[in-house]
Design an enzyme around this catalytic site. Structure first.
Site, PDB file in Angstrom:
ATOM      1  N   ARG A  63      45.421  38.991 141.177  1.00 30.23           N
ATOM      2  CA  ARG A  63      44.903  37.875 140.403  1.00 30.23           C
ATOM      3  C   ARG A  63      43.541  38.232 139.808  1.00 30.23           C
ATOM      4  O   ARG A  63      42.841  39.109 140.285  1.00 30.23           O
ATOM      5  CB  ARG A  63      44.763  36.626 141.278  1.00 30.23           C
ATOM      6  CG  ARG A  63      46.092  36.069 141.727  1.00 30.23           C
ATOM      7  CD  ARG A  63      45.920  34.803 142.533  1.00 30.23           C
ATOM      8  NE  ARG A  63      45.380  33.719 141.715  1.00 30.23           N
ATOM      9  CZ  ARG A  63      44.143  33.265 141.801  1.00 30.23           C
ATOM     10  NH1 ARG A  63      43.284  33.812 142.637  1.00 30.23           N
ATOM     11  NH2 ARG A  63      43.738  32.261 141.041  1.00 30.23           N
ATOM     12  N   LYS A 127      41.541  39.709 154.968  1.00 29.78           N
ATOM     13  CA  LYS A 127      42.703  39.741 154.080  1.00 29.78           C
ATOM     14  C   LYS A 127      43.708  40.795 154.522  1.00 29.78           C
ATOM     15  O   LYS A 127      43.409  41.978 154.591  1.00 29.78           O
ATOM     16  CB  LYS A 127      42.267  40.005 152.637  1.00 29.78           C
ATOM     17  CG  LYS A 127      43.430  39.958 151.649  1.00 29.78           C
ATOM     18  CD  LYS A 127      42.957  40.007 150.207  1.00 29.78           C
ATOM     19  CE  LYS A 127      44.116  39.960 149.237  1.00 29.78           C
ATOM     20  NZ  LYS A 127      43.668  39.897 147.824  1.00 29.78           N
ATOM     21  N   ARG A 260      36.126  31.502 148.225  1.00 29.36           N
ATOM     22  CA  ARG A 260      35.543  32.315 149.290  1.00 29.36           C
ATOM     23  C   ARG A 260      34.803  31.420 150.279  1.00 29.36           C
ATOM     24  O   ARG A 260      34.402  30.306 149.942  1.00 29.36           O
ATOM     25  CB  ARG A 260      34.554  33.340 148.713  1.00 29.36           C
ATOM     26  CG  ARG A 260      35.149  34.336 147.740  1.00 29.36           C
ATOM     27  CD  ARG A 260      36.037  35.335 148.451  1.00 29.36           C
ATOM     28  NE  ARG A 260      36.666  36.259 147.516  1.00 29.36           N
ATOM     29  CZ  ARG A 260      36.141  37.427 147.141  1.00 29.36           C
ATOM     30  NH1 ARG A 260      34.949  37.786 147.620  1.00 29.36           N
ATOM     31  NH2 ARG A 260      36.786  38.221 146.316  1.00 29.36           N
TER      32      ARG A 260
END
Length: 264
Positions: A63, A127, A260
């Site tokens: 993205r 992640k 975030r």
């Protein structure tokens, strides 16, 4: 095909079991982008359930224009084509795909999983997996190409990335088997997407909220024109982020935005 790819595809078919007839999988030693190649195949009539799996990806896309590069052994990289009736709203599809990844990894014994809106899977707050959904209209059907990159081992240079990353090898006490993981993820994607076709995202919203890794936390919403601090208040029935800024709850659609933790 090489002997290696033939062997891996046979192992994938065996791991899929009764679901093996639902998918038409192709494995490449290397390619530029599984999403780009599968979109091309979709435009030529590839069936729903087509899978393109690459051992190495040299020009993958994430993205906001980010690159997703994968090297042999470090990453499970693949794309799935799933066709939906054009009358169905596909809002929230990437969130449901993330849920399928959590389902699959949980079934393999992985703990500490969470989701970050709109398309990341976390392992212990780092992640582990990213998703990219791209749509292609074809008559009365819409083809959704879902690209997934999942870290099997930490890639070289992981410490230089702009966010903490994790690998599946951190969470499993046994060697990571790419074909086994892929079979588990594909099976759960089929289950979640069939339900999505009946209920939309609203029918799986509570499942997503239960996995929301930022629930109630102060976050930064990063957009092209600046950043906004607010509290993550979950998502609505269409999968839009609910961001509480003071006394106002703002609804944020997916797109060219990033979320975030406030301190990150």
């Amino acid at each position: 095909m090489s002997d290696r790819t033939d062997t891996e595809l046979l192992r994938l078919k065996a791991a899929l079991g009764e679901y093996s007839t639902r998918f038409d999988a192709d494995l490449l030693e290397s390619c530029s982008s599984t999403n780009s190649l599968l979109l091309e195949r979709a435009s030529r009539g590839a069936p729903s359930g087509s899978v393109l799996w690459a051992l190495e990806q040299t020009a993958g896309r994430g993205r906001r224009g980010r690159a997703w590069i994968s090297t042999v052994g470090d990453s499970l990289t693949f794309s799935l084509l799933w066709r939906f009736d054009s009358s169905i709203s596909l809002d929230g599809l990437s969130l449901v795909a993330g849920l399928a990844v959590v389902d699959a990894l949980s079934s393999l014994g992985v703990a500490g999983l969470a989701l970050k809106w709109p398309n990341d899977v976390w392992l212990d707050g780092r992640k582990l997996c990213g998703l990219l959904v791209e749509l292609q209209q074809s008559g009365s059907r819409v083809g959704a190409v879902v690209g997934i990159g999942l870290n099997l081992d930490l890639p070289a240079g992981a410490s230089r990335l702009d966010q903490p990353v994790a690998a599946l090898s951190d969470a499993l006490p046994r060697p990571v088997d790419g074909a086994e993981v892929l079979a588990a993820v594909l099976t759960r994607l089929a289950i979640r997407f069939e339900r999505f076709a009946r209920e939309g995202f609203a029918g799986q919203r509570e499942d997503w909220l239960a996995c929301n890794g930022l629930a109630g936390q102060t976050v930064r919403l990063i957009e092209d024109d600046g950043e906004t601090l607010g509290l993550c208040a979950g998502v609505d029935a269409d999968g839009a982020l609910l961001l509480r800024v003071g006394s106002v709850v703002r609804r944020v659609l997916g797109g060219d935005v990033s979320l975030r933790r406030a301190a990150q």
